[in-house]
Design an enzyme around this catalytic site. Structure first.
Site, PDB file in Angstrom:
ATOM      1  N   ASP A 531     -26.351  32.193  57.686  1.00 51.86           N
ATOM      2  CA  ASP A 531     -25.457  31.505  56.816  1.00 51.86           C
ATOM      3  C   ASP A 531     -24.525  31.521  56.314  1.00 51.86           C
ATOM      4  O   ASP A 531     -25.124  32.745  55.380  1.00 51.86           O
ATOM      5  CB  ASP A 531     -25.955  29.497  57.108  1.00 51.86           C
ATOM      6  CG  ASP A 531     -26.653  30.210  55.929  1.00 51.86           C
ATOM      7  OD1 ASP A 531     -27.036  30.089  55.260  1.00 51.86           O
ATOM      8  OD2 ASP A 531     -27.694  29.285  56.592  1.00 51.86           O
ATOM      9  N   GLU A 611     -32.613  62.609  74.840  1.00 49.91           N
ATOM     10  CA  GLU A 611     -32.602  61.267  74.355  1.00 49.91           C
ATOM     11  C   GLU A 611     -32.667  60.417  72.580  1.00 49.91           C
ATOM     12  O   GLU A 611     -31.498  60.327  72.196  1.00 49.91           O
ATOM     13  CB  GLU A 611     -33.771  59.972  74.780  1.00 49.91           C
ATOM     14  CG  GLU A 611     -33.904  59.485  75.932  1.00 49.91           C
ATOM     15  CD  GLU A 611     -35.201  58.424  76.252  1.00 49.91           C
ATOM     16  OE1 GLU A 611     -35.065  57.584  76.369  1.00 49.91           O
ATOM     17  OE2 GLU A 611     -36.604  58.460  76.169  1.00 49.91           O
TER      18      GLU A 611
END
Ligand code: GLA
Length: 729
Positions: A531, A611
């Site tokens: 928030d 990777e």
């Protein structure tokens, strides 16, 4: 002057670049709302209509005028008990037990700069960027004085609202409900857009008609919650992503909140944003005051995109603070999904060495480094380094990590205590629980009473002792349960939910003051306290415990309506994903995580050489586009709840650079082609796809779009970078 006052008709006009907000004090001293929306000129008082309405009573001083009723008139701060039967912004219980308040205008003041709130987060601005209007209202009989604050950020199209309720009488009063913003819209047909969710699946978009009756979303969990975000939109029926009128209300608060949208008997719409009235009864003795957290208002005449852009800028420029609010954030690797509780100091050093090799800036030691904490059943509250587990002191570990060329960060959960902890055994009364009752446990832990300064001080000292042990440059501040059993030995019970949140803010403020260069990432089981309040203290928040790239498309889409990508914690994690079991390519995971503060949440040791090479390239790619991602304009280009692909773009402020991101959500035999339309480009300018060399007019990319390749494979992702061509070819 953004704020104008016209004495003759007692009119207040708040102008921003594109919007006007207007209100007036009428002959009876009531503060009426006249208009909020796209910029207009002149007095909007003509919008008020007066008719004799059955069962809508008239204030005593309206005399025989049966056309004057507060039940119908649009108001700035409606109170319960005095003739307005709609949901009230303010409910006061007086010493005699009556619930009644009758506020009338007393005075006002216009000031340069933006007001600040004591003990609460709020939008800030330089004195030449904002103006403040303070309107004082009073109920002399009840002894209630209310100050309404309006902050106007003209260039940013932002208006903030907050209020202070003060007891000026001699008897105690009790605030039963208080909002900081009320929007009384006289006309129009609206939809209410809110963002609901659950742990690991936050901020899903929901659009419902604002019909007759009252719709409410909110939180009673002590935090703003995964379940409903304290940020909503009121949109005209036909408003879309790109067109139409809509209003945003963003609550700058991290605790219990309530947002109500009510269409009244005459089709008028009232929207309220404020503190939740459940689990809240705030007594005020003579002279005492309560400050209601701020609501950030914004209106857009250009649909949700216009609204989001303004909120993103406001949060970046006027809410996040500190060194990191405008600086590149470290690319980090977090130990949580790499090792959970099963690590030693050597594991962290190994992560650091791997990080250095991959080009990652920081390693974060997550949960499990303190007290007796080898699973989530014990140890919270005992913030002493478990040197036995680490195999060295924290200082030594940090030195080793730094020696590998990597920064060090650490996880804490200051508000919590395990029943199985030394601190709980010594101070059971420090936990939020009701004497004589067995408290609800969640993740086997209890909440510390942060409304108490002595409790906060104890934890603060412990945490500082940890942070002082070495060069710790980042903290992940977690909060892993909702609050129940609300009770505090030290205060009236109705105050606890609010005072708790102010206690958290007080702690964070002290931490920031003591460690101004520390980067704090907020977290509450992922996005349970995502928030605007937290963003004042922590310029980034872990968006969700769900790191699945496909679920993240929706979670990050919902988050993007208000919050800029620079505050959204987002990491590449291992496959199969630990929350969903789904496997998608490293490339797709990278593209999705780049719509946030980029990082990793996996064990590099399990990766192949190929990777690892890809990760090196991924980080180089992120670094290349980082400024564009973090400070460019963000555009949603599709709706991942509805469309075949999820697409978004970053466009630099000067519209020179564009980064398009697309993830294909659907794959079928003989697949149709998806065309993605860009936004925010210069229509007449030419943009070159820097990979293929193909040049397109901005108008073409925006109006006809660009075809996405049809390729076999699930959840394939594409990233295309365009630069504006200087000379039209
Ligand atoms: C929460 C966080 C996770 C992790 C764990 C540790 O769930 O959201 O990222 O830090 O706590 O216990």
């Amino acid at each position: 002057m953004a704020i104008q006052y016209q004495r003759e008709n007692h009119l207040f006009t708040l102008n921003t670049k594109h919007t006007t907000y207007q209100m007036k004090v009428d002959a009876l001293g009531f503060l009426l709302h006249l208009y909020y929306g796209a910029r207009v000129s002149g007095s909007m008082e003509y919008l008020l209509t007066y008719y004799d309405r059955g069962f809508s009573g008239n204030p005593a001083d309206a005399g025989n005028d049966r056309t004057y009723s507060l039940d119908v008139l649009p108001q700035e701060y409606p109170q319960a008990g005095a003739g307005d039967y709609r949901s009230a912004a303010l409910v006061i219980r007086n010493a005699d037990g009556s619930e009644y308040c009758d506020l009338r205008y007393v005075s006002h003041e216009i000031k340069r700069g933006k007001y600040a709130l004591k003990g609460l987060p709020a939008v800030y601005a330089a004195d030449d960027e904002a103006e403040t209007l303070e309107i004082t209202l009073e109920d002399p009989v009840g002894g209630v004085l209310v100050r309404l604050w309006y902050g106007v950020l003209e260039e940013d199209d932002i208006i903030t609202r907050s209020a202070e309720i003060r007891n000026t009488g001699s008897d105690p009063i009790c605030v039963e409900k208080a909002s900081s913003a009320c929007l009384d819209l006289i006309s129009g047909d609206y939809d209410f857009i809110s963002f609901y969710g659950r742990h690991a699946m936050e901020r899903n978009f929901q659009r419902t008609p604002a019909a007759h009756g009252c719709q409410m979303i909110g939180s009673r969990r002590g935090t703003s919650s995964h379940q409903y975000n304290p940020a909503v939109i009121l949109a005209e029926k036909h408003a879309t992503e790109d067109a139409g009128s809509c209003y945003g209300m963003v609550f700058v608060y991290s605790g219990n909140f309530m947002c109500e949208v009510e269409q009244d008997q005459y089709g008028q719409t009232r929207a309220l944003m404020g503190l939740h009235s459940d689990l809240f009864h705030y007594p005020l003795e003579k002279g005492e005051a309560l400050v209601i957290p701020e609501t950030i208002l914004c209106h857009s005449a250009d649909g949700f995109a216009g609204l989001s852009g303004r909120y993103h800028r406001c949060i970046r420029k006027h809410l996040c603070r500190g060194k990191y609010s405008h600086q590149p954030r470290p690319v980090l690797i977090n130990s949580w999904e790499a090792a959970y509780f099963d690590f030693s100091g050597e594991t962290i050093c190994r992560l650091a060495r791997e990080a250095a090799e991959l080009g990652i800036d920081m390693v974060v030691m997550d949960d499990g480094w303190f007290g007796k904490r080898n699973d989530d059943n014990s140890g919270l509250g005992d913030w002493q380094v478990n040197e036995e587990k680490l195999g060295c002191t924290l200082g030594e570990l940090v030195r080793q990590v730094n020696a590998a060329g990597v920064k060090f960060g650490i996880w804490i959960e200051p508000e919590m205590v395990s029943k199985d902890s030394d601190v709980y055994r010594q101070h059971p009364d420090w936990a939020v629980q009701i004497p004589g009752r067995k408290p609800v446990l969640s993740r086997n832990q209890l909440v510390l009473d942060f409304s108490r300064e002595d409790v906060r001080n104890h934890v603060f000292d412990q945490i500082c002792k940890v942070l002082d042990q070495g060069n710790i440059e980042y903290v992940k501040w977690d909060m892993n349960r909702s609050i129940t059993d609300i009770y505090s030995a030290e205060r009236e019970q109705g105050k606890v939910t609010y005072d708790y949140v102010l206690g958290v803010y007080d702690f964070l403020e002290k931490l920031i003051r003591r460690y101004p260069d520390l980067l704090i990432e907020g977290c509450s089981g992922g996005g349970g306290r995502f928030d605007a309040g937290m963003l004042y203290y922590t310029p980034q928040i872990w968006c969700s415990d769900n790191t699945d790239a496909v679920d993240r498309l929706r979670i990050q889409y919902g988050t993007s309506f208000f919050y800029p990508v620079s505050v959204v914690g987002s990491h590449v994690s291992a496959v199969p994903n630990h929350q969903t079991g789904r496997s998608v390519s490293l490339h797709t995971r990278g593209v999705v995580a780049m719509a946030g503060t980029f990082g990793y949440e996996l064990d590099p040791e399990t990766l192949s050489g190929g990777e690892k090479d890809e990760i090196r390239k991924q980080i180089a790619c992120y670094r290349k586009y980082e400024a564009l991602i973090c400070s460019g304009d963000y555009y949603r280009l599709s709706d991942p709840f509805e469309d075949e692909c999820a697409a978004w773009a970053f466009v630099s402020e000067d519209r020179e650079q564009v980064l398009l991101n697309v993830v294909m959500q659907e794959i079928h035999g003989n697949m149709t082609v998806s065309y993605v339309r860009l936004k925010g480009l210069e229509a007449d300018a030419v943009y070159r796809d820097m990979e293929t060399g193909t040049a397109y007019y901005g108008s073409a990319l925006m109006r006809a779009g660009i075809p996405m390749p049809v390729q076999m494979g699930e959840y394939l992702a594409y990233q295309k970078y365009f630069e504006r061509v200087k000379e039209v070819e």
